[in-house]
Scaffold this motif. Structure first.
Motif, PDB file in Angstrom:
ATOM      1  N   PHE A  56       0.827  -1.202   0.000  1.00 25.56           N
ATOM      2  CA  PHE A  56       0.000   0.000   0.000  1.00 25.56           C
ATOM      3  C   PHE A  56       0.859   1.248   0.000  1.00 25.56           C
ATOM      4  N   PRO A  57       0.381   2.330  -0.605  1.00 33.82           N
ATOM      5  CA  PRO A  57       1.173   3.567  -0.672  1.00 33.82           C
ATOM      6  C   PRO A  57       1.130   4.402   0.590  1.00 33.82           C
ATOM      7  N   VAL A  58       0.469   3.929   1.637  1.00 31.07           N
ATOM      8  CA  VAL A  58       0.380   4.659   2.904  1.00 31.07           C
ATOM      9  C   VAL A  58       0.886   3.750   4.002  1.00 31.07           C
ATOM     10  N   THR A  59       1.106   4.375   5.161  1.00 28.89           N
ATOM     11  CA  THR A  59       1.588   3.604   6.297  1.00 28.89           C
ATOM     12  C   THR A  59       0.460   2.742   6.861  1.00 28.89           C
ATOM     13  N   PRO A  60       0.807   1.653   7.594  1.00 28.08           N
ATOM     14  CA  PRO A  60      -0.243   0.818   8.198  1.00 28.08           C
ATOM     15  C   PRO A  60      -1.142   1.577   9.166  1.00 28.08           C
ATOM     16  N   SER A  61      -0.598   2.563   9.912  1.00 26.34           N
ATOM     17  CA  SER A  61      -1.433   3.321  10.851  1.00 26.34           C
ATOM     18  C   SER A  61      -2.501   4.142  10.106  1.00 26.34           C
ATOM     19  N   THR A  62      -2.108   4.740   8.957  1.00 27.58           N
ATOM     20  CA  THR A  62      -3.081   5.467   8.149  1.00 27.58           C
ATOM     21  C   THR A  62      -4.152   4.541   7.602  1.00 27.58           C
ATOM     22  N   LEU A  63      -3.747   3.370   7.184  1.00 29.04           N
ATOM     23  CA  LEU A  63      -4.708   2.397   6.657  1.00 29.04           C
ATOM     24  C   LEU A  63      -5.687   1.942   7.728  1.00 29.04           C
ATOM     25  N   LEU A  64      -5.166   1.703   8.942  1.00 26.23           N
ATOM     26  CA  LEU A  64      -6.056   1.310  10.041  1.00 26.23           C
ATOM     27  C   LEU A  64      -7.009   2.457  10.420  1.00 26.23           C
ATOM     28  N   GLY A  65      -6.532   3.706  10.328  1.00 26.22           N
ATOM     29  CA  GLY A  65      -7.408   4.840  10.612  1.00 26.22           C
ATOM     30  C   GLY A  65      -8.556   4.951   9.628  1.00 26.22           C
ATOM     31  N   TRP A  66      -8.226   4.735   8.342  1.00 24.27           N
ATOM     32  CA  TRP A  66      -9.309   4.732   7.348  1.00 24.27           C
ATOM     33  C   TRP A  66     -10.328   3.638   7.646  1.00 24.27           C
ATOM     34  N   HIS A  67      -9.810   2.478   8.020  1.00 20.45           N
ATOM     35  CA  HIS A  67     -10.707   1.344   8.296  1.00 20.45           C
ATOM     36  C   HIS A  67     -11.629   1.637   9.464  1.00 20.45           C
ATOM     37  N   ARG A  68     -11.083   2.270  10.521  1.00 13.25           N
ATOM     38  CA  ARG A  68     -11.909   2.592  11.691  1.00 13.25           C
ATOM     39  C   ARG A  68     -12.999   3.620  11.344  1.00 13.25           C
ATOM     40  N   ARG A  69     -12.670   4.584  10.508  1.00 15.54           N
ATOM     41  CA  ARG A  69     -13.660   5.598  10.146  1.00 15.54           C
ATOM     42  C   ARG A  69     -14.819   5.014   9.342  1.00 15.54           C
ATOM     43  N   PHE A  70     -14.485   4.114   8.416  1.00 17.54           N
ATOM     44  CA  PHE A  70     -15.552   3.508   7.626  1.00 17.54           C
ATOM     45  C   PHE A  70     -16.456   2.617   8.490  1.00 17.54           C
TER      46      PHE A  70
END
Length: 339
Positions: A56-70
């Motif tokens: 992924f082009p983003v860090t794992p923390s950013t990806l987890l943040g997106w997941h939590r928001r959705f």
């Protein structure tokens, strides 16, 4: 599905290399749209977390943040419901306005109680808001009823009287008309060229004789302050247990029912007939009185005349022949179905 695993692996290697080349060329972070973030968050569940940094082009923390928001947006129902009280049903509003219109002395709490009895559970404050929005005073009217409301409430026990004049070829005649408010039934007791007080008293006696037992249902007689109706006239009516009420000076609207029927007599008959004398005028008024009481439609009674019990109703109008009766020289027409 028809491609081989080797072709798929080669395509993946090409895409990975292309992704690495593009990352080396980036000088600033890329802004992703919500659809891009949702796709990355959904695909993250299919790839092991140890390889997220490579794929992924983003860090794992950013990806987890997106997941939590959705996930939080999916479980949030606050935006799907309106804040505050639910709107009042239109049927309830119409009921409140109808009760206020038909009962002007009711306050908003009295209307709320009547609405609750009919199955509409609303608060008194809601009734107040509905009345206030419609321009109706939510508080009950503290003054007494109007003259019109008083006459309507006492209509069954009121009879009104007034003089009408008849212009003839030889002069002017006068007739005395009585009208029962509740029916409304017309009585024209006499015609004369000299309406003295004695003649007026005799007309009061004639009225009592014509009504007979029906005088017991009357309580008030409404008249103007004409000098031809004196104390003797009132005494005859008081003997029949009628209370005489006098209207205010120069206030014809206080005797509006009688003024209206006199206007009907003028428009329908007197303005189109040249009376030759007392006998002719008396005959014309007697015929019109019979027409008014037995045939003429009355809007206040939903069209039936006062003596509607004598009127046979035709159930099959298409199978009956319509007959016309001409009265008063054809000025007034009466229609009936042939038997």
């Amino acid at each position: 599905m028809l491609r081989s695993d080797a072709a798929k692996d080669a395509e993946l290697l090409v895409l990975r290399h292309e992704n690495a080349v593009l990352r080396r060329q980036l000088t600033r972070p890329v802004s992703y749209e919500p659809a891009d973030r949702f796709r990355f968050a959904a695909l993250s569940g299919l790839i092991p977390r140890l390889r997220w940094r490579e794929v992924f082009p983003v860090t794992p923390s950013t990806l987890l943040g997106w997941h939590r928001r959705f996930i939080a947006a999916k479980r949030d129902y606050s935006a799907r419901r309106r804040t505050g009280r639910p709107p009042t049903a239109m049927a309830t509003k119409n009921l409140v306005l109808r009760l206020a219109d038909e009962n002007p002395r009711w306050g908003h709490r009295r209307i709320q109680g009547e609405s609750a009895r009919l199955g509409h559970r609303i608060a008194a404050s809601t009734v107040w808001q509905i009345l206030h929005a419609a321009g109706i005073d939510p508080a009950p009217r503290r003054c007494g009823p109007t003259w019109r409301e008083s006459l309507t409430a006492q209509a069954e026990g009121i009879i009104a009287t007034d003089f009408l004049h008849i212009d003839t070829a030889l002069g002017r005649l006068y007739a005395l008309a009585f009208l029962k408010h509740g029916t409304p039934r017309l009585h024209i007791t006499g015609v004369t060229a000299n309406p003295t007080r004695g003649w007026t008293v005799q007309q009061a006696r004639n009225l009592a004789a014509d009504l007979g037992m029906r005088m017991e249902s009357l309580w008030f007689l409404l008249r103007d302050r004409d000098g031809k109706s004196g104390e003797a006239f009132d005494a005859v009516l008081n003997a029949e247990e009628l209370n005489v009420i006098k209207s205010a000076p120069r206030a014809p609207r206080m005797n509006a029912h009688c003024e209206r029927v006199i206007g009907s007599i003028r428009r329908e008959v007197l303005d189109h007939v040249l009376s030759l004398g007392e006998a002719h005028a008396r005959q014309v008024l007697a015929v019109y009185q019979s027409h008014y009481n037995e045939h003429r439609p009355h809007q206040a009674r939903t069209q039936p005349p006062p003596d509607a019990q004598n009127q046979p109703a035709a159930t099959d109008t298409g199978g009956h022949r319509l007959l016309r009766s001409r009265i008063i020289g054809g000025l007034v027409s009466e229609y009936r179905y042939a038997a």
